[in-house]
Design a protein around this motif. Structure first.
Motif, PDB file in Angstrom:
ATOM      1  N   ASN A  29      45.185  48.849  26.055  1.00  0.00           N
ATOM      2  CA  ASN A  29      45.597  48.033  27.195  1.00  0.00           C
ATOM      3  C   ASN A  29      44.929  46.664  27.077  1.00  0.00           C
ATOM      4  O   ASN A  29      43.788  46.485  27.508  1.00  0.00           O
ATOM      5  N   PRO A  30      45.618  45.695  26.464  1.00  0.00           N
ATOM      6  CA  PRO A  30      44.987  44.403  26.198  1.00  0.00           C
ATOM      7  C   PRO A  30      44.596  43.642  27.467  1.00  0.00           C
ATOM      8  O   PRO A  30      43.702  42.794  27.428  1.00  0.00           O
ATOM      9  N   LEU A  31      45.228  43.950  28.583  1.00  0.00           N
ATOM     10  CA  LEU A  31      44.912  43.242  29.829  1.00  0.00           C
ATOM     11  C   LEU A  31      43.483  43.496  30.271  1.00  0.00           C
ATOM     12  O   LEU A  31      42.851  42.666  30.903  1.00  0.00           O
ATOM     13  N   CYS A  32      42.975  44.677  29.941  1.00  0.00           N
ATOM     14  CA  CYS A  32      41.635  45.061  30.393  1.00  0.00           C
ATOM     15  C   CYS A  32      40.709  45.347  29.225  1.00  0.00           C
ATOM     16  O   CYS A  32      39.505  45.325  29.365  1.00  0.00           O
ATOM     17  N   GLY A  33      41.289  45.608  28.043  1.00  0.00           N
ATOM     18  CA  GLY A  33      40.483  45.948  26.877  1.00  0.00           C
ATOM     19  C   GLY A  33      40.250  47.443  26.719  1.00  0.00           C
ATOM     20  O   GLY A  33      39.399  47.859  25.940  1.00  0.00           O
ATOM     21  N   ASP A  34      40.999  48.249  27.479  1.00  0.00           N
ATOM     22  CA  ASP A  34      40.833  49.707  27.399  1.00  0.00           C
ATOM     23  C   ASP A  34      41.448  50.249  26.116  1.00  0.00           C
ATOM     24  O   ASP A  34      42.551  49.868  25.735  1.00  0.00           O
ATOM     25  N   ILE A  46      38.155  53.220  35.461  1.00  0.00           N
ATOM     26  CA  ILE A  46      39.439  53.822  35.840  1.00  0.00           C
ATOM     27  C   ILE A  46      40.139  54.417  34.625  1.00  0.00           C
ATOM     28  O   ILE A  46      40.653  55.537  34.673  1.00  0.00           O
ATOM     29  N   SER A  47      40.139  53.696  33.501  1.00  0.00           N
ATOM     30  CA  SER A  47      40.835  54.203  32.315  1.00  0.00           C
ATOM     31  C   SER A  47      40.159  55.472  31.792  1.00  0.00           C
ATOM     32  O   SER A  47      40.828  56.431  31.406  1.00  0.00           O
ATOM     33  N   LYS A  48      38.852  55.468  31.803  1.00  0.00           N
ATOM     34  CA  LYS A  48      38.122  56.626  31.274  1.00  0.00           C
ATOM     35  C   LYS A  48      38.255  57.831  32.210  1.00  0.00           C
ATOM     36  O   LYS A  48      38.503  58.954  31.760  1.00  0.00           O
ATOM     37  N   THR A  69      46.791  45.181  38.919  1.00  0.00           N
ATOM     38  CA  THR A  69      46.259  44.916  37.579  1.00  0.00           C
ATOM     39  C   THR A  69      45.574  46.140  36.987  1.00  0.00           C
ATOM     40  O   THR A  69      45.341  46.202  35.786  1.00  0.00           O
ATOM     41  N   ARG A  70      45.239  47.127  37.847  1.00  0.00           N
ATOM     42  CA  ARG A  70      44.549  48.302  37.335  1.00  0.00           C
ATOM     43  C   ARG A  70      45.482  49.473  37.039  1.00  0.00           C
ATOM     44  O   ARG A  70      45.047  50.500  36.506  1.00  0.00           O
ATOM     45  N   ILE A  71      46.743  49.324  37.399  1.00  0.00           N
ATOM     46  CA  ILE A  71      47.675  50.448  37.210  1.00  0.00           C
ATOM     47  C   ILE A  71      47.758  50.832  35.733  1.00  0.00           C
ATOM     48  O   ILE A  71      47.752  52.010  35.369  1.00  0.00           O
TER      49      ILE A  71
END
Ligand code: ZN
Length: 153
Positions: A36-41, A66-68, A123-125
Motif C-alpha cells: 500500500n504505497p499510500l501508507c507504506g504498508d 491498522i494494516s498489521k 485514507t486508512r481503508i
C-alpha cells in the motif's frame, strides 16, 4: 459508543503488538505480497491448503497498526475456513468499510467488526483491506506483488 470504540482500539493495538499467525509457512502452497504505497504498508501472505480449505495461514509484513492488526485478525478469522467462506468474509469486510448502506450480519463479522470505525478515515481503508487483497491474490496464485493503487483483477 465511546467505550466500545476504546475497546475496539485496544483490540487493534493488541493485535498490532502481538500479531497472530505472524510467521512464514515453509513450505507454503500459496504465497502473495501486497503493498500500500499510500501508507507504506507491506504484507506477505502464506497459505497451506487442503482441498478448498485454508488449513494454515501465516503472514509477515511491516506497516501501520491498522494494516498489521487487520492482517492478524484476518488470519485468525479465515484459518480453517473454505475458500468460499473466505470470499464471503472478504466481501463483507470490504462492504463494511466502503458501503454505508450495506446490510451486514454482525454476528458473522465477528471480531472483524472492530474495523468498522475505519470507514470514517478514508485514507486508512486501504491499510485495513491490504491483507485481504493479498490473501485473494494468494488464493488466485498471483505471482507479482499487488498494490492498492492498481487494478489487479
Ligand atoms: Zn497503513
Amino acid at each position: 459508543m465511546s467505550d466500545l470504540r476504546e475497546l475496539y482500539q485496544q483490540l487493534i493495538l493488541d493485535h498490532n503488538k502481538n500479531p497472530r499467525n505472524f510467521r512464514v509457512l515453509d513450505p507454503a502452497d500459496r504465497f502473495a505480497e501486497g503493498y500500500n504505497p499510500l501508507c507504506g504498508d507491506k504484507v506477505q501472505i502464506y497459505l497451506q491448503l487442503h482441498g478448498d480449505r485454508i488449513n494454515d495461514i501465516g503472514f509477515q509484513g511491516s506497516g501501520c497498526a491498522i494494516s498489521k492488526a487487520s492482517a492478524s485478525l484476518m488470519t485468525e478469522t479465515i484459518k480453517g475456513k473454505t475458500l468460499g467462506e473466505t470470499e464471503t468474509h472478504f466481501k463483507n469486510f470490504q462492504a463494511m468499510l466502503t458501503d454505508p448502506s450495506s446490510n451486514l450480519d454482525l454476528d458473522q463479522m465477528g471480531k472483524l467488526f472492530v474495523f468498522a470505525g475505519v470507514r470514517d478515515y478514508p485514507t486508512r481503508i486501504k491499510c485495513a483491506t491490504l491483507s485481504w487483497h493479498a490473501l485473494r491474490a494468494a488464493i488466485e496464485n498471483v505471482q507479482t506483488p499487488i498494490t492498492t493503487e492498481r487494478d489487479n483483477s
